[in-house]
Design a protein around this motif. Structure first.
Motif, PDB file in Angstrom:
ATOM      1  N   GLU A  15      36.624  33.574  27.013  1.00 18.25           N
ATOM      2  CA  GLU A  15      37.800  33.740  27.871  1.00 18.25           C
ATOM      3  C   GLU A  15      37.600  34.864  28.893  1.00 18.25           C
ATOM      4  O   GLU A  15      37.996  34.747  30.049  1.00 18.25           O
ATOM      5  N   THR A  16      36.963  35.963  28.473  1.00 12.94           N
ATOM      6  CA  THR A  16      36.693  37.076  29.388  1.00 12.94           C
ATOM      7  C   THR A  16      35.803  36.602  30.530  1.00 12.94           C
ATOM      8  O   THR A  16      36.061  36.908  31.693  1.00 12.94           O
ATOM      9  N   LEU A  17      34.767  35.854  30.208  1.00 11.09           N
ATOM     10  CA  LEU A  17      33.867  35.354  31.246  1.00 11.09           C
ATOM     11  C   LEU A  17      34.542  34.282  32.102  1.00 11.09           C
ATOM     12  O   LEU A  17      34.327  34.228  33.305  1.00 11.09           O
ATOM     13  N   ARG A  18      35.384  33.450  31.488  1.00  5.59           N
ATOM     14  CA  ARG A  18      36.086  32.417  32.244  1.00  5.59           C
ATOM     15  C   ARG A  18      36.976  33.035  33.315  1.00  5.59           C
ATOM     16  O   ARG A  18      37.076  32.533  34.425  1.00  5.59           O
ATOM     17  N   ARG A  19      37.619  34.162  32.964  1.00 12.22           N
ATOM     18  CA  ARG A  19      38.461  34.848  33.943  1.00 12.22           C
ATOM     19  C   ARG A  19      37.638  35.330  35.134  1.00 12.22           C
ATOM     20  O   ARG A  19      38.154  35.500  36.222  1.00 12.22           O
ATOM     21  N   ARG A  20      36.369  35.572  34.923  1.00 11.74           N
ATOM     22  CA  ARG A  20      35.467  35.979  36.008  1.00 11.74           C
ATOM     23  C   ARG A  20      34.850  34.770  36.696  1.00 11.74           C
ATOM     24  O   ARG A  20      34.018  34.911  37.580  1.00 11.74           O
ATOM     25  N   GLY A  21      35.231  33.583  36.256  1.00 11.74           N
ATOM     26  CA  GLY A  21      34.699  32.368  36.859  1.00 11.74           C
ATOM     27  C   GLY A  21      33.360  31.946  36.281  1.00 11.74           C
ATOM     28  O   GLY A  21      32.631  31.182  36.905  1.00 11.74           O
ATOM     29  N   LEU A  22      33.016  32.432  35.096  1.00  7.03           N
ATOM     30  CA  LEU A  22      31.730  32.117  34.464  1.00  7.03           C
ATOM     31  C   LEU A  22      31.949  31.360  33.158  1.00  7.03           C
ATOM     32  O   LEU A  22      32.909  31.613  32.443  1.00  7.03           O
ATOM     33  N   ARG A  23      31.014  30.464  32.868  1.00  6.54           N
ATOM     34  CA  ARG A  23      31.024  29.812  31.558  1.00  6.54           C
ATOM     35  C   ARG A  23      30.032  30.541  30.677  1.00  6.54           C
ATOM     36  O   ARG A  23      29.016  31.034  31.159  1.00  6.54           O
TER      37      ARG A  23
END
Length: 161
Positions: A15-23
């Protein structure tokens, strides 16, 4: 190898990475774990060899792209090419806190230094030069303990007159 501290695991949270636009793909997770899990300041080739042990189909290009992405996101730091056997090759640091490094001029090993960073240095240099200074990095060079023991004491250099 050091163990990844519990508090740093949150950056591995999808979720932290998703918020940055990363999978958080399998290769990306493994690359991040490897860089954060060692204090060797590895090269991309070192990371690639370790990744291939667990994910045999990952290419060197994938490792480079993911390292670049992690550096761009501030999750990993890139250190410029050094001396020794890793001359000219970028090294990567999973410790993103502000700290200094010692680089062995003989073997090229990089060691984190626990000395406190002087935050007033930026202000003093800005006042003295008129530059707008955002940060600084101090690098120390010499021979590490292992190389000193292996080569014995080095003769003192002659003073120039």
């Amino acid at each position: 190898m050091r163990i990844i501290p519990k508090k740093s695991v949150r950056i591995l949270d999808p979720e932290t990475l998703r918020r940055r636009g990363l999978r958080l793909t399998g290769p990306r997770r493994l690359i991040l774990e490897l860089v954060r899990g060692t204090d060797l300041h590895p090269t991309a080739e070192w990371v690639y060899r370790r990744v291939r042990r667990r994910l045999s189909r990952v290419s060197l290009g994938t490792v480079y792209r993911n390292l670049r992405l992690l550096v761009d996101e501030g999750i990993v730091k890139e250190l410029p090419g050094t001396v020794g056997r890793h001359a000219g090759k970028a090294r990567f640091d999973g410790n993103t806190s502000v700290h200094h490094h010692f680089t062995c001029s003989n073997c090229g090993g990089i060691h984190d230094l626990a000395e406190p960073v002087d935050p007033s240095l930026d202000r003093r240099m800005a006042a003295r030069t008129g530059f707008s200074i955002s940060h600084h990095r101090i690098e120390f060079y010499g021979r590490c303990l292992v190389c000193q023991a292996r080569q014995g004491p080095r003769r003192r250099a002659r003073k120039r007159r």
